[in-house]
Motif scaffolding. Structure first.
Motif, short mmCIF file in Angstrom:
data_model
loop_
_atom_site.label_atom_id
_atom_site.label_comp_id
_atom_site.label_asym_id
_atom_site.label_seq_id
_atom_site.Cartn_x
_atom_site.Cartn_y
_atom_site.Cartn_z
N THR A 181 0.70 -1.24 0.09
CA THR A 181 -0.06 -0.14 -0.16
C THR A 181 0.85 1.36 -0.08
OG1 THR A 181 -1.73 -1.26 1.38
CG2 THR A 181 -1.73 1.29 1.12
N LYS B 177 -3.09 0.30 -3.86
CA LYS B 177 -2.72 -0.59 -3.12
C LYS B 177 -2.53 -1.95 -4.18
CE LYS B 177 -5.16 -1.85 0.57
NZ LYS B 177 -6.50 -2.29 1.36
N LYS C 124 -13.48 0.08 -15.19
CA LYS C 124 -13.56 0.34 -13.89
C LYS C 124 -13.39 1.77 -13.28
CE LYS C 124 -10.56 -1.83 -10.37
NZ LYS C 124 -9.54 -2.69 -9.94
N TYR C 125 -12.72 2.50 -14.27
CA TYR C 125 -12.44 3.92 -13.82
C TYR C 125 -12.66 4.90 -15.07
CZ TYR C 125 -8.92 1.54 -10.92
OH TYR C 125 -8.51 0.47 -9.89
N LEU D 133 -10.07 3.65 0.40
CA LEU D 133 -10.14 2.66 -0.12
C LEU D 133 -9.15 1.82 0.25
CD1 LEU D 133 -11.44 3.76 -3.62
CD2 LEU D 133 -12.79 2.77 -1.59
N LEU D 134 -7.93 2.13 0.87
CA LEU D 134 -6.79 1.61 1.16
C LEU D 134 -6.59 1.03 2.18
CD1 LEU D 134 -4.37 4.10 -0.72
CD2 LEU D 134 -5.78 2.32 -1.99
N ASN E 212 -8.52 -6.21 -12.32
CA ASN E 212 -9.88 -6.13 -11.62
C ASN E 212 -10.11 -6.54 -10.20
OD1 ASN E 212 -11.08 -5.52 -14.22
ND2 ASN E 212 -11.05 -7.73 -14.96
N ASN E 213 -8.94 -7.29 -9.77
CA ASN E 213 -9.24 -7.73 -8.35
C ASN E 213 -7.99 -7.46 -7.47
OD1 ASN E 213 -11.28 -9.16 -9.37
ND2 ASN E 213 -10.44 -10.73 -9.79
N GLN E 214 -6.87 -6.97 -8.08
CA GLN E 214 -5.76 -7.05 -7.41
C GLN E 214 -5.10 -5.54 -7.09
OE1 GLN E 214 -4.57 -11.50 -8.58
NE2 GLN E 214 -2.89 -10.42 -7.50
N ILE F 27 -5.90 -1.61 -6.53
CA ILE F 27 -6.95 -0.71 -6.15
C ILE F 27 -6.36 0.66 -6.25
CG2 ILE F 27 -8.36 0.17 -3.95
CD1 ILE F 27 -7.93 -3.12 -2.91
N GLU G 254 -7.32 4.89 -6.05
CA GLU G 254 -8.41 5.70 -5.38
C GLU G 254 -8.87 6.64 -6.26
OE1 GLU G 254 -8.19 6.05 -0.48
OE2 GLU G 254 -6.75 7.19 -1.59
#
Length: 417
Positions: free
Chosen positions: A234, A241, A316-317, A355-356, A411-413, A415, A417
């Motif tokens: 992070t 992250k 996603k963004y 979000l982190l 998509n999943n790993q 993150i 902000e």
């Protein structure tokens, strides 16, 4: 479970709770006088047992409170009609007994709260009560997880007490952005600072340290790690992250000239020809100047190749560009290069770090002793926009396999902000 974890945020955090029992309706359990009297006893004496006390200094006998609560637990357990309200009350009584050092009641509190959830999974209260029980018992991950579930189910008229306890719980688990968010929620509902903010608000804000985008930072000063199913890297200043499998190799770079980078090398993939082929994923983060444009920045990183096509990679963004690049001049023995380049632009959110953050886990101290821990400071986010360039550097022979892994990672790993 360990109840004796006390955190220091410059000053000692005291547990100012708002007692869950106030949100239980005895009329939904029973109107019989003995049950109403017992319920009122619990409400009238909650200030003695709604938290754990290291050294008993109250005017009431702890032994007597334990006996009365045990008797009340047994009496309410005899109620024939088992409903959500009853299980929440039994959970509270067990929680209070646990606070009075009756350790056997820890699991009974968990079981009763979960029974209430099973009856009505759409009621926020049992998740809230269970979350607070877990946090006070030094089970922070489950505690915050249940607070977040409760948050999603709050009624239109949100109870200010929920956000007060949410603030306390996230302060105790070293999640300052969540704590600030909760304090602001209390303000928006009541119109004034809440009890927690009045006591510890300034200390929470001090836990987020300003950073300067124009100076250099060593990687160890910006990144933190935590272990779970995957290793979480992070970086609050860069708003990202990254969850990494322990089998992946990685390189992390210092921050200088407004940029830093994170390079991942997953295990080699066996091609259809039986050859093991390596590939990499690079994440470059740049704090943008006022005149910088995302597309221009991404194009400076793209290889100069004629076979470059703009594609729709994900939604996603909101501010995002993506390119698929094929280059036969590289990796010729593996069918040529097959590269994907994604660019993302993000402005600083209202609550950087929200979000982190993950709840901090603290080791149990020695049995029967109070364990003191100091919450760590957290760096803030660099001001302004940040560009993120995420690139899959692979080849044609393993394009399908490496792209599938890249999509899962994206998509999943990752993150942002």
């Amino acid at each position: 479970m360990r109840k004796a974890i006390i955190l220091l945020l410059g000053v000692l955090i005291s547990v100012n709770t708002f007692s869950n029992v106030n949100y239980i309706e005895i009329s939904k359990i029973s109107n019989e006088s003995k049950f109403v009297t017992a319920f009122n006893y619990i409400k009238d004496n909650q200030q003695y047992f709604d938290h754990w006390t290291n050294e008993w200094s109250y005017d009431k006998s702890q032994k007597e409170l334990v006996k009365n609560l045990r008797d009340n637990y047994a009496m309410f357990s005899s109620v024939e009609t088992k409903n959500e309200e009853l299980f929440m009350l039994l959970g509270d009584i067990a929680h209070y007994l646990y606070n009075l050092n009756e350790s056997d009641y820890y699991q009974l509190a968990v079981n009763n709260y979960n029974s209430a959830i099973a009856i009505n999974p759409n009621d926020y209260r049992a998740y809230w009560f269970l979350g607070f029980h877990y946090v006070l018992s030094n089970v922070p991950t489950l505690g915050i997880d249940n607070f977040l579930k409760a948050q999603q189910l709050l009624p239109t008229k949100q109870p200010v007490d929920f956000w007060e306890e949410y603030a306390w719980a996230t302060a105790a688990t070293n999640m300052p952005s969540h704590c600030i968010y909760a304090m602001d929620k209390v303000r928006s509902i009541s119109g004034t600072p809440g009890r927690f903010e009045s006591q510890l608000g300034p200390e929470i804000h001090k836990r987020i340290i300003d950073v300067n985008k124009d100076i250099s930072y060593k990687k160890e000063d910006l990144w933190s790690t935590s272990k779970g199913e995957k290793i979480a890297f992070t970086c609050r200043p860069l708003g990202i992250k990254i969850l990494v499998d322990s089998t992946w190799e990685l390189s992390v770079y210092d921050y200088k000239n407004h940029q830093s980078a994170f390079v991942l090398s997953p295990p080699a993939i066996k091609s259809k020809k039986g050859k093991k082929i390596n590939y990499t994923v690079a994440i470059i983060m740049k704090v943008a100047n006022l005149t910088d444009e995302l597309d221009d920045y991404i194009n400076t990183l793209n290889p100069k190749c004629s076979n470059k096509n703009k594609i729709v990679f994900s939604d996603k963004y909101d501010k995002m560009v993506a390119y698929e690049i094929k280059d036969n001049e590289i990796y010729k023995e593996m069918g040529g290069g097959h590269i994907y380049m994604i660019g993302i632009e993000r402005n600083s959110p209202m609550y950087p770090g929200l979000l982190l953050e993950n709840p901090a886990t603290f080791p149990d101290g020695n049995k029967g002793e109070v364990a003191y821990y100091t919450a760590k400071d957290n760096k803030g986010r660099f001001e302004g926009r940040i560009f993120y360039a995420i690139m899959l550097d692979s080849c044609e022979e393993i394009n399908e396999q490496s792209l599938a892994i890249f999509k899962t990672l994206f998509n999943n790993q990752i993150i942002i902000e």
